[in-house]
Enzyme design. Structure first.
Site, PDB file in Angstrom:
ATOM      1  N   CYS A   1      -3.011   5.848  -0.665  1.00 19.04           N
ATOM      2  CA  CYS A   1      -2.897   4.854   0.424  1.00 19.04           C
ATOM      3  C   CYS A   1      -3.296   5.411   1.789  1.00 19.04           C
ATOM      4  CB  CYS A   1      -1.481   4.297   0.477  1.00 19.04           C
ATOM      5  SG  CYS A   1      -1.023   3.435  -1.024  1.00 19.04           S
TER       6      CYS A   1
ATOM      7  N   HIS B   1      -1.302   0.824   7.516  1.00 18.10           N
ATOM      8  CA  HIS B   1      -1.417   0.599   6.071  1.00 18.10           C
ATOM      9  C   HIS B   1      -0.410  -0.472   5.690  1.00 18.10           C
ATOM     10  CE1 HIS B   1      -1.428   0.963   1.837  1.00 18.10           C
ATOM     11  NE2 HIS B   1      -0.265   1.570   1.774  1.00 18.10           N
TER      12      HIS B   1
ATOM     13  N   ASN C   1      -0.345  -4.618  -1.265  1.00 17.32           N
ATOM     14  CA  ASN C   1      -0.758  -3.253  -0.932  1.00 17.32           C
ATOM     15  C   ASN C   1      -2.085  -2.957  -1.642  1.00 17.32           C
ATOM     16  OD1 ASN C   1      -1.099  -0.490  -0.723  1.00 17.32           O
ATOM     17  ND2 ASN C   1       1.036   0.014  -1.145  1.00 17.32           N
TER      18      ASN C   1
HETATM   19  O1  UT7 Z   1       1.648   2.485  -0.189  1.00 17.71           O
HETATM   20  C1  UT7 Z   1       2.385   3.578  -0.626  1.00 17.71           C
HETATM   21  C2  UT7 Z   1       3.683   3.525  -0.076  1.00 17.71           C
HETATM   22  N1  UT7 Z   1       4.524   2.616  -0.826  1.00 17.71           N
HETATM   23  C3  UT7 Z   1       5.513   2.071  -0.199  1.00 17.71           C
HETATM   24  O2  UT7 Z   1       5.612   2.254   0.977  1.00 17.71           O
HETATM   25  C4  UT7 Z   1       6.512   1.260  -0.975  1.00 17.71           C
HETATM   26  C5  UT7 Z   1       7.856   1.642  -0.459  1.00 17.71           C
HETATM   27  N2  UT7 Z   1       8.965   0.963  -1.095  1.00 17.71           N
HETATM   28  C6  UT7 Z   1       9.178  -0.368  -0.953  1.00 17.71           C
HETATM   29  O3  UT7 Z   1       8.386  -1.087  -0.398  1.00 17.71           O
HETATM   30  C7  UT7 Z   1      10.501  -0.894  -1.439  1.00 17.71           C
HETATM   31  O4  UT7 Z   1      11.366   0.165  -1.736  1.00 17.71           O
HETATM   32  C8  UT7 Z   1      10.376  -1.801  -2.693  1.00 17.71           C
HETATM   33  C9  UT7 Z   1       9.739  -3.110  -2.286  1.00 17.71           C
HETATM   34  C10 UT7 Z   1       9.538  -1.125  -3.746  1.00 17.71           C
HETATM   35  C11 UT7 Z   1      11.752  -2.108  -3.271  1.00 17.71           C
HETATM   36  O5  UT7 Z   1      12.599  -2.676  -2.286  1.00 17.71           O
HETATM   37  P1  UT7 Z   1      14.087  -2.149  -2.097  1.00 17.71           P
HETATM   38  O6  UT7 Z   1      14.726  -3.019  -1.114  1.00 17.71           O
HETATM   39  O7  UT7 Z   1      13.984  -0.682  -1.801  1.00 17.71           O
HETATM   40  O8  UT7 Z   1      14.717  -2.426  -3.501  1.00 17.71           O
HETATM   41  P2  UT7 Z   1      15.323  -1.396  -4.546  1.00 17.71           P
HETATM   42  O9  UT7 Z   1      14.275  -0.561  -5.165  1.00 17.71           O
HETATM   43  O10 UT7 Z   1      16.481  -0.730  -3.888  1.00 17.71           O
HETATM   44  O11 UT7 Z   1      15.852  -2.403  -5.636  1.00 17.71           O
HETATM   45  C12 UT7 Z   1      16.875  -3.372  -5.361  1.00 17.71           C
HETATM   46  C13 UT7 Z   1      17.120  -4.178  -6.606  1.00 17.71           C
HETATM   47  C14 UT7 Z   1      17.283  -3.359  -7.868  1.00 17.71           C
HETATM   48  O12 UT7 Z   1      18.293  -3.944  -8.658  1.00 17.71           O
HETATM   49  P3  UT7 Z   1      19.757  -3.267  -8.681  1.00 17.71           P
HETATM   50  O13 UT7 Z   1      19.531  -1.873  -9.199  1.00 17.71           O
HETATM   51  O14 UT7 Z   1      20.239  -3.284  -7.255  1.00 17.71           O
HETATM   52  O15 UT7 Z   1      20.500  -4.170  -9.588  1.00 17.71           O
HETATM   53  C15 UT7 Z   1      15.953  -3.529  -8.559  1.00 17.71           C
HETATM   54  O16 UT7 Z   1      16.058  -3.418  -9.983  1.00 17.71           O
HETATM   55  O17 UT7 Z   1      16.003  -5.060  -6.836  1.00 17.71           O
HETATM   56  C16 UT7 Z   1      15.584  -4.942  -8.193  1.00 17.71           C
HETATM   57  N3  UT7 Z   1      14.156  -5.180  -8.249  1.00 17.71           N
HETATM   58  C17 UT7 Z   1      13.623  -6.408  -8.398  1.00 17.71           C
HETATM   59  N4  UT7 Z   1      14.185  -7.613  -8.498  1.00 17.71           N
HETATM   60  C18 UT7 Z   1      13.373  -8.680  -8.595  1.00 17.71           C
HETATM   61  C19 UT7 Z   1      13.138  -4.270  -8.189  1.00 17.71           C
HETATM   62  N5  UT7 Z   1      11.972  -4.905  -8.275  1.00 17.71           N
HETATM   63  C20 UT7 Z   1      12.243  -6.223  -8.395  1.00 17.71           C
HETATM   64  C21 UT7 Z   1      11.444  -7.360  -8.521  1.00 17.71           C
HETATM   65  N6  UT7 Z   1      12.048  -8.566  -8.616  1.00 17.71           N
HETATM   66  N7  UT7 Z   1      10.090  -7.310  -8.532  1.00 17.71           N
END
Ligand code: UT7
Length: 324
Positions: free
Chosen positions: A114, A251, A281
């Site tokens: 990225c 980005h 992304n």
């Molecule tokens: O370009 C390279 C750099 N990449 C990035 O910058 C990405 C960085 N990370 C992010 O953008 C975020 O961390 C995410 C969008 C990937 C995730 O958001 P988050 O607020 O950090 O969520 P999380 O990973 O803490 O997950 C929260 C909950 C989890 O459930 P539990 O464990 O709390 O029950 C996940 O299983 O959301 C669940 N979850 C989903 N639910 C519905 C994860 N993906 C999904 C989904 N739909 N697609």
């Protein structure tokens, strides 16, 4: 006198097919509400069957050449930033060169995921300032749809395909910050964080292409810190404050990361170019895609100061300050 790398033209290309959050929610356990709230993404573009990264790159490059009013024959360096090349080798840049430019000029790919566009801009800027090229084509192009695990809801909702390109050329400047062109670039990496964002395949490990794997929460945490650091580093190197910037072209990974960076900088959110809602992304393509949009809709004007920043797998991260 100082040689400067001036952006003369911009262009981008998004594949025709879009996938909405609702369409994804009909196939895996996710929802439009979750995706929009956690990422700001509404849809992503996906390459057609047989449409390759080089096809996207060439389409974006043609538009950048037209915008610059420059013929491909005038290009003397092609750099493609991509983590999703058509093949393991040769470089995707060589395909662009064969289609659009003179035979014999150097062409190669840069792989910083990225952060690829920022890395590519630093490379091209160094070539120009060293007097090794006069007019270069820099493209960020990706087909991440091909390396997503479409059953993994934690990654497949986040990425899309696309390409963005810039044509740059050498111009004499004064060495002052009022010059047009790239004013500084700042690159970083920390390979200790390999396991937080990687692809679980490759020619020398599994002999397969593999799929994207990410510990999203940890990447998010590192992203907000590293991006704020490199933005401050870039401003300090140019003796500027955030108030001096006309635009931040970041980005596009997650709307919350963009908002957090702007807030940490004390930057007016209206000065941040945001496209993540429209195409998710797109890795190395996202900065030139956003740049192209904001130049063409008249927001970014010649002479304005634009700060670009990115963070990605590796980890890699970096920033660049450009006067348009
Ligand atoms: O370009 C390279 C750099 N990449 C990035 O910058 C990405 C960085 N990370 C992010 O953008 C975020 O961390 C995410 C969008 C990937 C995730 O958001 P988050 O607020 O950090 O969520 P999380 O990973 O803490 O997950 C929260 C909950 C989890 O459930 P539990 O464990 O709390 O029950 C996940 O299983 O959301 C669940 N979850 C989903 N639910 C519905 C994860 N993906 C999904 C989904 N739909 N697609």
């Amino acid at each position: 006198m100082t040689l400067r790398t001036v952006i003369r033209g911009v262009g981008s290309y998004l594949p025709e097919r879009t996938i909405s959050n609702a369409e994804l929610a009909s196939q895996i356990d996710t929802s439009d509400a979750w995706i929009v709230e956690r990422t700001g993404i509404h849809e992503r573009h996906v390459a057609a069957d047989g449409e390759k990264t080089s096809d996207l790159a060439i389409a974006a490059a043609k538009r950048a050449l037209t915008h610059a009013g420059i013929d491909g024959a005038a290009i003397d360096l092609v750099v493609v930033a991509t983590a999703t090349p058509d093949q393991t080798f040769p470089a995707t840049a060589a395909k662009v060169q064969a289609q659009l430019c003179r035979p014999g000029i150097p062409s190669f790919d840069v792989q910083a995921v990225c952060s690829g566009f920022i890395y590519g801009l630093a490379v091209v800027d160094n070539f120009v300032r060293a007097g090794q090229c006069k007019t270069a084509l820099l493209i960020g192009a990706e087909t991440f749809s091909r390396i997503l695990d479409w059953q993994d809801r934690t990654t497949c909702v986040l990425f899309g395909d696309g390409a963005g390109a810039v044509v740059v050329s050498a111009e004499q400047g004064t060495g002052a910050g009022t010059d047009r062109g790239v004013l500084s670039t700042h690159l970083h990496s920390d390979g200790r964080h390999h396991d937080m964002l990687y692809v679980d395949g490759g020619p020398s490990s599994t002999q397969t292409t593999g799929h994207v794997r990410m510990k999203g929460r940890e990447v998010f945490r590192h992203a907000v810190v590293n991006l704020a650091d490199t933005v401050h580093e870039c401003l300090a190197a140019n003796h500027l404050t955030a108030a001096d910037l006309d635009w931040l072209v970041p980005h596009q990974a997650n709307r919350r990361i963009l908002d957090s960076t702007a807030q940490k900088l004390g930057l007016d959110p209206a000065k941040v170019v945001i496209t993540v809602d429209q195409h998710a992304n797109t890795s190395a393509a996202s900065i030139p895609l956003a740049l192209d949009l904001a130049v063409r809709d008249g927001r970014i004007k010649p002479g304005q100061l634009v700060l670009m920043e990115a963070m990605g797998g590796g980890f890699t991260w970096g920033s660049a300050l450009v006067r348009m």
